[in-house]
Design an enzyme around this catalytic site. Structure first.
Site: not given
Ligand code: GLN
Length: 504
Positions: A80, A155, A179
């Protein structure tokens, strides 16, 4: 999917150790697949053809000389783009870091290199890991390989899509609120958020430091365990890194695949699975639960009443920490610098112009929210209250784990939604995270694996949660469930993915 790219990381490792294939062949096959499908999937922000092949060639020559190599030596991996890589662009999905070349490697990247794993490239993500769809990437969204009109989750949608599209056998993600797990759920793959502190955060672009955790993305539970074994462990460079030696997670997964679960106590979290969850997602969840019962597990319902407030607490704590962590992007030190086109060039005006141009809408929304929540006079009402909720959630987990060994829930309330459907509706986007967030708030480990196909013939996820430092239980129970699913489904779910049109 047939041929080399259809093999799991464990199978590839076996063929490499037996010298039936070379790492150059395996890596080239994945690079060819990337070239063929990236136009449709857009899982990668950059691909490192030369570097990956050079590492592969080096591993091959060391093996040819009879050197005893680590388990995954020669197996390629995607990373990532929030994880810094020396001499290789790292953007965290933001214009703020477009073209930024880090001067050092994250600890987990050093571990991948030490394990002899060629890094195929850096995967797409929502800007600074804020989002549940990758639509907040400054460089365009990733598309779900099951249906390219739909989101791959976020994400870390890039890492999950790369694995689901057979562009990489393994990928590294980060999970601050889901994420790794929510993208795994909507792409029919496996994703693990390890115990907080068990994988080094040194060299991760920080989003919310008390929640961030890197972990593996894969197509099987054993593959996730093998990658976790590489990237986990104590790191003196990370002050929150857990001390001690981690157990071998691959052994836990191998043992689990053969295991009878008699005596295992499984708790279904009452608060995660009712209103707002698609009927198909719930049905597939129940079917996998029945497989656990068939394997001998005792299933009870467990109440975690504070989970009702988890989403609200998370969306105060995360923006608060993010507003602080993102303050360093000021146009002065590194990354984007924009000077005002009119008027004097003062420090404040450069910062304002840089931050105005460099951050996307979601990053700005959270910076403003977090700054507000932390400001004098509001701190106790918002950030302070959210921290109290966090304690209550930790207590709910502690009480639940007094009664059961693992907890389970659907990973996400729905299957993949359409690109564009929620991108302008932050509340709708945030609701995707309702089942994944409690684990981050409590620091405990959680694994998502497929539960079958639900709404629109798309994958749904089954989440397993364990007490802190009991990550091995996730791999044991996950592999036991996966083995039963394989028998019930007549093969892996990912094999039912529609083939992508290939460019070659
Ligand atoms: N979807 C969550 C957010 O928008 C998780 C983000 C993440 O785990 N980096 O914060």
């Amino acid at each position: 999917m047939s041929g080399m790219i259809g093999l799991t990381a464990a199978e590839l490792a076996g063929h490499l150790h037996a010298r039936e294939v070379t790492s150059v062949e395996v890596t080239q096959a994945h690079l060819d697949r990337i070239a063929a499908v990236e136009e449709q999937v857009h899982a990668f922000l950059n691909v490192n053809t030369d570097q990956a092949l050079a590492v592969a060639a080096e591993v091959d020559s060391r093996r040819a000389q009879g050197e005893d190599l680590p388990d995954l030596a020669g197996v390629p991996v995607a990373v990532k783009d929030i994880v810094v890589t020396k001499d290789q662009v790292t953007t965290a999905g933001s214009r703020m870091l477009q073209g930024w070349v880090p001067p050092y490697d994250a600890t987990l990247v050093r571990q991948l290199r030490a394990a002899g794993m060629p890094i195929l490239g850096k995967t797409n993500m929502d800007e600074f890991a804020m989002g549940s769809s990758t639509e907040h990437s400054a460089f365009g969204p990733t598309r779900n390989p099951w249906d390219t009109s739909r989101i791959p989750g976020g994400s870390g949608g890039g890492s999950a899509a790369a694995v689901a599209a057979f562009e990489a056998p393994l990928a590294v993600g980060t999970d601050t609120g889901g994420s790794i797990r929510q993208p795994a759920a909507v792409t029919g793959t496996v994703g693990v958020k390890p115990t907080y502190g068990s994988v080094s955060r040194y060299g991760l672009v920080a989003l919310a430091s008390s929640l961030d955790q890197a972990g593996p993305c894969s197509r099987t539970v054993l593959d996730a365990a093998l990658l976790h074994d590489v990237i986990g462990g104590h790191d003196p460079l990370d002050a929150t890194s857990l001390p001690g030696v981690q157990p071998c997670y691959a052994d836990a997964a191998r043992e689990g695949a053969q295991a009878d679960l008699t005596g295992l106590r499984v708790g279904v979290v009452r608060e995660l699975g009712g209103e707002g969850y698609h009927a198909g997602v719930r049905d597939r969840f129940t079917e996998s639960l029945d497989l656990l019962v068939g394997a001998g597990a005792d299933v009870v319902e467990v109440a975690c009443p504070s989970f009702e407030a988890a989403l609200a607490a998370y969306y105060l704590i995360l923006p608060s920490e993010a507003s602080s962590n993102l303050a360093k992007f000021d146009g002065m030190r590194y990354g984007l610098r924009v000077e005002p086109t009119d008027g004097p060039v003062t420090a404040e005006r450069v910062m304002a112009a840089t931050r105005g141009a460099g951050f996307g809408a979601e990053a700005k929304r959270r910076i403003i929210l977090g700054t507000y929540a932390l400001s004098a006079g509001y701190y106790d009402a918002y950030y302070g209250s959210a921290q109290k909720v966090r304690t209550l959630i930790q207590r709910d987990f502690a009480a639940a784990f007094d009664q059961v060994d693992v907890l389970v829930s659907p990973t996400a309330p729905t299957t993949a939604f359409a690109l564009g459907e929620k991108v302008d509706d932050p509340m709708a986007m945030y609701l995707n995270d309702v089942a994944t967030i409690p684990a981050n708030l409590a620091g405990i480990p959680a694994l998502s694996l497929p539960s079958g196909l639900a709404e629109n013939d798309l994958p749904a996820g089954f989440q397993i949660l364990a007490p802190a430092k009991a990550d091995a239980s996730l791999y044991r129970v996950g592999a036991a469930l996966e083995a039963r699913q394989l028998a019930a489904w007549g093969g892996p779910l990912i094999n039912r993915i529609r083939p992508l049109e290939t460019a070659t």
